[in-house]
Scaffold this motif. Structure first.
Motif, PDB file in Angstrom:
ATOM      1  N   ASN A   1       7.490  -1.325   0.911  1.00  0.00           N
ATOM      2  CA  ASN A   1       6.443  -2.496   0.645  1.00  0.00           C
ATOM      3  C   ASN A   1       6.146  -3.105  -0.658  1.00  0.00           C
ATOM      4  O   ASN A   1       5.260  -3.308  -0.921  1.00  0.00           O
ATOM      5  CB  ASN A   1       5.072  -1.458   0.794  1.00  0.00           C
ATOM      6  CG  ASN A   1       4.870  -0.770   2.096  1.00  0.00           C
ATOM      7  OD1 ASN A   1       5.413  -1.286   3.214  1.00  0.00           O
ATOM      8  ND2 ASN A   1       4.209   0.499   2.271  1.00  0.00           N
ATOM      9  N   GLY A   2       7.405  -2.929  -1.041  1.00  0.00           N
ATOM     10  CA  GLY A   2       7.613  -3.842  -2.402  1.00  0.00           C
ATOM     11  C   GLY A   2       6.731  -3.365  -3.676  1.00  0.00           C
ATOM     12  O   GLY A   2       6.519  -4.092  -4.648  1.00  0.00           O
ATOM     13  N   CYS A   3       6.356  -2.107  -3.812  1.00  0.00           N
ATOM     14  CA  CYS A   3       5.853  -1.522  -4.750  1.00  0.00           C
ATOM     15  C   CYS A   3       6.981  -0.882  -5.654  1.00  0.00           C
ATOM     16  O   CYS A   3       7.924  -0.388  -5.225  1.00  0.00           O
ATOM     17  CB  CYS A   3       5.018  -0.371  -4.227  1.00  0.00           C
ATOM     18  SG  CYS A   3       4.133   0.601  -5.398  1.00  0.00           S
ATOM     19  N   VAL A   4       6.982  -1.179  -6.955  1.00  0.00           N
ATOM     20  CA  VAL A   4       8.019  -0.936  -7.973  1.00  0.00           C
ATOM     21  C   VAL A   4       7.795   0.402  -8.446  1.00  0.00           C
ATOM     22  O   VAL A   4       6.406   0.622  -8.903  1.00  0.00           O
ATOM     23  CB  VAL A   4       7.959  -2.039  -8.902  1.00  0.00           C
ATOM     24  CG1 VAL A   4       9.179  -1.869  -9.995  1.00  0.00           C
ATOM     25  CG2 VAL A   4       8.258  -3.563  -8.477  1.00  0.00           C
ATOM     26  N   PRO A   5       8.742   1.309  -8.775  1.00  0.00           N
ATOM     27  CA  PRO A   5       8.503   2.772  -9.170  1.00  0.00           C
ATOM     28  C   PRO A   5       8.315   2.428 -10.788  1.00  0.00           C
ATOM     29  O   PRO A   5       8.771   1.565 -11.490  1.00  0.00           O
ATOM     30  CB  PRO A   5       9.629   3.401  -9.164  1.00  0.00           C
ATOM     31  CG  PRO A   5      10.633   2.419  -8.715  1.00  0.00           C
ATOM     32  CD  PRO A   5      10.083   1.358  -8.190  1.00  0.00           C
ATOM     33  N   ASP A   6       7.554   3.058 -11.424  1.00  0.00           N
ATOM     34  CA  ASP A   6       7.318   3.121 -12.959  1.00  0.00           C
ATOM     35  C   ASP A   6       7.893   4.411 -13.555  1.00  0.00           C
ATOM     36  O   ASP A   6       8.308   5.596 -12.836  1.00  0.00           O
ATOM     37  CB  ASP A   6       6.095   2.926 -13.181  1.00  0.00           C
ATOM     38  CG  ASP A   6       4.834   3.735 -12.880  1.00  0.00           C
ATOM     39  OD1 ASP A   6       5.490   4.953 -12.334  1.00  0.00           O
ATOM     40  OD2 ASP A   6       3.631   3.938 -13.241  1.00  0.00           O
TER      41      ASP A   6
ATOM     42  N   GLU B   1      10.545  14.524   3.385  1.00  0.00           N
ATOM     43  CA  GLU B   1       9.558  13.793   3.505  1.00  0.00           C
ATOM     44  C   GLU B   1       8.982  12.965   2.079  1.00  0.00           C
ATOM     45  O   GLU B   1       8.435  11.839   2.433  1.00  0.00           O
ATOM     46  CB  GLU B   1       8.029  14.418   4.058  1.00  0.00           C
ATOM     47  CG  GLU B   1       8.278  15.009   5.603  1.00  0.00           C
ATOM     48  CD  GLU B   1       9.072  16.088   5.857  1.00  0.00           C
ATOM     49  OE1 GLU B   1       9.558  16.614   4.822  1.00  0.00           O
ATOM     50  OE2 GLU B   1       9.476  16.246   7.061  1.00  0.00           O
ATOM     51  N   ALA B   2       9.030  13.800   1.190  1.00  0.00           N
ATOM     52  CA  ALA B   2       8.687  13.122  -0.021  1.00  0.00           C
ATOM     53  C   ALA B   2       9.634  11.942  -0.424  1.00  0.00           C
ATOM     54  O   ALA B   2       9.327  10.986  -0.636  1.00  0.00           O
ATOM     55  CB  ALA B   2       8.952  14.265  -1.170  1.00  0.00           C
ATOM     56  N   LEU B   3      10.906  12.173  -0.117  1.00  0.00           N
ATOM     57  CA  LEU B   3      11.937  11.214  -0.366  1.00  0.00           C
ATOM     58  C   LEU B   3      11.455  10.088   0.462  1.00  0.00           C
ATOM     59  O   LEU B   3      12.012   8.791   0.207  1.00  0.00           O
ATOM     60  CB  LEU B   3      13.297  11.708  -0.328  1.00  0.00           C
ATOM     61  CG  LEU B   3      13.774  12.644  -1.247  1.00  0.00           C
ATOM     62  CD1 LEU B   3      15.040  13.024  -1.175  1.00  0.00           C
ATOM     63  CD2 LEU B   3      13.609  11.996  -2.769  1.00  0.00           C
ATOM     64  N   GLY B   4      11.069  10.041   1.698  1.00  0.00           N
ATOM     65  CA  GLY B   4      10.724   9.102   2.717  1.00  0.00           C
ATOM     66  C   GLY B   4       9.615   8.139   2.062  1.00  0.00           C
ATOM     67  O   GLY B   4       9.589   7.222   2.237  1.00  0.00           O
ATOM     68  N   ILE B   5       8.556   9.058   1.214  1.00  0.00           N
ATOM     69  CA  ILE B   5       7.665   8.115   0.583  1.00  0.00           C
ATOM     70  C   ILE B   5       8.258   7.244  -0.329  1.00  0.00           C
ATOM     71  O   ILE B   5       7.749   6.046  -0.501  1.00  0.00           O
ATOM     72  CB  ILE B   5       6.415   9.105  -0.125  1.00  0.00           C
ATOM     73  CG1 ILE B   5       5.861   9.748   0.846  1.00  0.00           C
ATOM     74  CG2 ILE B   5       5.654   8.170  -0.965  1.00  0.00           C
ATOM     75  CD1 ILE B   5       4.751   9.146   1.604  1.00  0.00           C
TER      76      ILE B   5
ATOM     77  N   PRO C   1      -1.925   0.754  -1.131  1.00  0.00           N
ATOM     78  CA  PRO C   1      -1.735   1.850  -2.307  1.00  0.00           C
ATOM     79  C   PRO C   1      -0.804   1.389  -3.182  1.00  0.00           C
ATOM     80  O   PRO C   1       0.007   0.216  -3.063  1.00  0.00           O
ATOM     81  CB  PRO C   1      -1.114   2.669  -1.312  1.00  0.00           C
ATOM     82  CG  PRO C   1      -0.638   2.391  -0.116  1.00  0.00           C
ATOM     83  CD  PRO C   1      -1.406   1.063   0.315  1.00  0.00           C
ATOM     84  N   ASN C   2      -1.019   1.634  -4.347  1.00  0.00           N
ATOM     85  CA  ASN C   2       0.000   1.318  -5.581  1.00  0.00           C
ATOM     86  C   ASN C   2       0.844   2.607  -5.931  1.00  0.00           C
ATOM     87  O   ASN C   2       0.930   3.469  -5.356  1.00  0.00           O
ATOM     88  CB  ASN C   2      -0.879   0.771  -6.666  1.00  0.00           C
ATOM     89  CG  ASN C   2      -1.944   1.604  -7.210  1.00  0.00           C
ATOM     90  OD1 ASN C   2      -1.739   3.004  -6.913  1.00  0.00           O
ATOM     91  ND2 ASN C   2      -2.893   1.186  -8.174  1.00  0.00           N
ATOM     92  N   VAL C   3       1.453   2.245  -7.059  1.00  0.00           N
ATOM     93  CA  VAL C   3       2.615   3.248  -7.617  1.00  0.00           C
ATOM     94  C   VAL C   3       1.822   4.505  -7.864  1.00  0.00           C
ATOM     95  O   VAL C   3       2.551   5.667  -7.505  1.00  0.00           O
ATOM     96  CB  VAL C   3       3.358   2.846  -8.706  1.00  0.00           C
ATOM     97  CG1 VAL C   3       2.441   2.591  -9.772  1.00  0.00           C
ATOM     98  CG2 VAL C   3       4.269   3.400  -9.204  1.00  0.00           C
TER      99      VAL C   3
END
Length: 539
Positions: free
Chosen positions: A357-362, A346-350, A326-328
């Motif tokens: 997983n090393g995926c950077v937020p945008d 749960e949302a904050l858990g995501i 999965p990506n951002v």
DNA sequence: TGAAGTTTAA
């Protein structure tokens, strides 16, 4: 400012346009007499000496603690205004176009004695400003064509085609397309895309398909890019069935690619037709194309809508195991849905899982996070995220500001909301309709009429064209706060612009007028509604 | 505005 009774009187005597102009003029006069010339940035028009602007009608005092614009900036603006002449010309043309016309020919006549220098960029600006009003826009375009300096420009033709399509004037749109064809070399894939998208939006799915089928007659080749536009237009405008039919019709002629399948999968998912989405996915594999992160993300979005988070988890795992992580975008969808389902924890858990997983937020991810936090009442946390995002290299965009402004308005924090609006101006982030909507709503609610008109005028100057939703918001809001005279004015203006008011907006206004025994006005509104209905083009 | 996500609503 005109008082309420004067508004109503003006409404009954002159109709809306003149009354509207009168209001705007009064606002202008006020601001201009206070300080600088009207061309200066809007915030400059507030007094800079620290005094408050108090209006007898409004009970709101403009905040003076916020130092909107420094004096230095004011001087800069006076010196460097390279496009000043053009801007004045745009204003002059706009003033003429703002009157009410019943046909484009009338507009051409009205512009007859207008001696301004027109350039293509200026025409573009005017067309954009009147993109929801086909009569002034088309009339102006025709007038421009008559100018000696005129040269055919495919871009301008495309813009006008788009405006005519947007306002559902399809017959005139086609006449123009034929004209483009006869002049030669003006029709491109851009033109065809606008035609197909506008037809689909108008519910004319078959016509959109025919437009594609007949593309070669306009000298264009039918290719997969054009077909993907067609399928996407149909899917996005609730015509998935037509998209699937068109796909079957053309798939042998033009071999589909991964775009094609992702358009279909996404369309089926949005239409809650999961079995058809599944079929498209299998068809994709049959064609030897592997589903990608976009295909899976569409499915995840569909299960999120069903609140089937167990299935969502299963697909997330499947993606990892198939080497298609999965990506951002995927994470944004899942987090947002959990947040909307009030499962903030749960949302904050995501968010944590994504980081792991090393995926950077945008920026979009942060926007979503800000949104769910403010909806959960955690304004402070939302503010912290807002402060953090630029530190993490994500600049706030128009959605960030809109979300923040909306949250501020929800909590009646007008000063904060206006501060954010000012910040947008400083960071050159262009506001849109959604920026202003919560502010307008709040003004109606609090009966701040002067600020309301100021904001509406500001919007016009920033080329933010007011549309049906905004008018209904104004009418509803003014009904709620009991300013029926002004509500009637906006209602009439909306109808005279060729827009069909929402039925609940209409009923609400009528009900309120009834309650206040304003029979004359009620009758006038009833007639306007009839007029609006008769003006609509049958689909 | 256009192969997926974020604002918003009578």
């Amino acid at each position: 400012m005109l008082s309420k009774s004067k508004h109503l009187d003006a409404f009954l005597r002159f109709g809306p346009q003149r009354t509207w102009n009168m209001c705007v003029q009064v606002v202008h006069k006020r601001f201009c007499s206070m300080n600088e010339s009207p061309e200066l940035p809007n915030w400059v028009k507030y007094p800079l000496d620290g005094s408050s602007v108090v209006d007898s009608v409004d009970d709101f005092v403009l905040p003076t603690t916020v130092n909107y614009v420094s004096t230095k900036k004011v001087q800069d603006c006076k010196i460097s205004m390279p496009s000043k002449i053009t801007d004045n010309d745009v204003e002059e043309i706009s003033t003429i176009l703002k009157s009410l016309y019943t046909s484009p020919e009338e507009v051409v006549k009205a512009l007859d004695h207008c001696y301004v220098v027109v350039s293509e960029s200026m025409v573009e600006k005017v067309l954009k400003r009147f993109s929801n009003d086909w009569i002034p826009a088309f009339g102006f375009f025709r007038w421009y064509q008559m100018q000696s300096t005129y040269k055919h420009s495919a871009n301008l033709y495309d813009s006008v085609v788009d405006i005519l399509g947007k306002t559902k004037m399809f017959d005139i749109m086609w006449e123009l397309v034929v004209e483009m064809f006869q002049l030669g070399g003006l029709i491109s894939l851009t033109t065809m895309s606008k035609i197909m998208r506008r037809l689909a939006r108008g519910g004319k799915y078959v016509d959109a398909i025919v437009a594609f089928r007949e593309m070669e007659r306009f000298g264009l080749s039918k290719d997969i890019v054009a077909m993907n536009v067609l399928l996407d237009s149909l899917c996005k405008e609730r015509g998935v069935e037509y998209a699937l039919d068109a796909f079957l019709e053309f798939k042998n002629e033009m071999p589909p690619n991964s775009h094609t399948f992702n358009v279909l999968i996404h369309g089926c998912c949005k239409a809650r037709q999961l079995n058809k989405a599944q079929w498209a996915l299998e068809e994709m594999e049959r064609c030897g194309i592997h589903p990608c992160v976009i295909s899976y993300t569409s499915l995840i979005e569909a299960y999120c809508r069903e609140k089937d988070f167990r299935k969502v988890d299963a697909i997330l795992d499947e993606m990892q195991s198939k080497g298609c992580p999965p990506n951002v975008v995927t994470y944004t969808i899942v987090m947002h849905s959990l947040g909307k389902a009030k499962e903030t924890y749960e949302a904050l858990g995501i968010y944590e899982r994504m980081k792991r997983n090393g995926c950077v937020p945008d920026t979009s991810f942060y926007n979503s996070l800000i949104y769910i936090l403010s909806k959960a009442g955690r304004i402070k946390d939302a503010n912290n995220i807002y402060e953090d995002m630029s530190k993490n290299g994500c600049m706030p965009d128009v959605t960030t500001y809109n979300t923040m402004i909306s949250a501020a308005c929800d909590h009646s924090q007008v000063e904060n909301a206006l501060k954010l609006l000012q910040e947008m101006e400083e960071t050159l982030c262009k506001p849109d309709l959604k920026t202003y909507a919560p502010l307008l709503k709040l003004c109606c609610q609090k009966k701040w009429m002067r600020i309301l008109f100021f904001l509406l005028d500001d919007m016009f100057k920033k080329d933010i064209s007011i549309e049906i939703g905004t008018y209904c918001l104004l009418v509803n809001g003014l009904c709620k706060s009991g300013n029926l005279g002004q509500a009637c004015l906006f209602f009439e203006e909306m109808v005279l612009k060729g827009l069909l008011p929402w039925s609940n907006t209409y009923s609400r206004l009528v009900k309120e007028l009834e309650r206040k025994e304003m029979e004359t006005e009620k009758e006038k509104i009833r007639q306007l509604m009839e007029q609006a209905k008769s003006m609509q083009q049958p689909c």
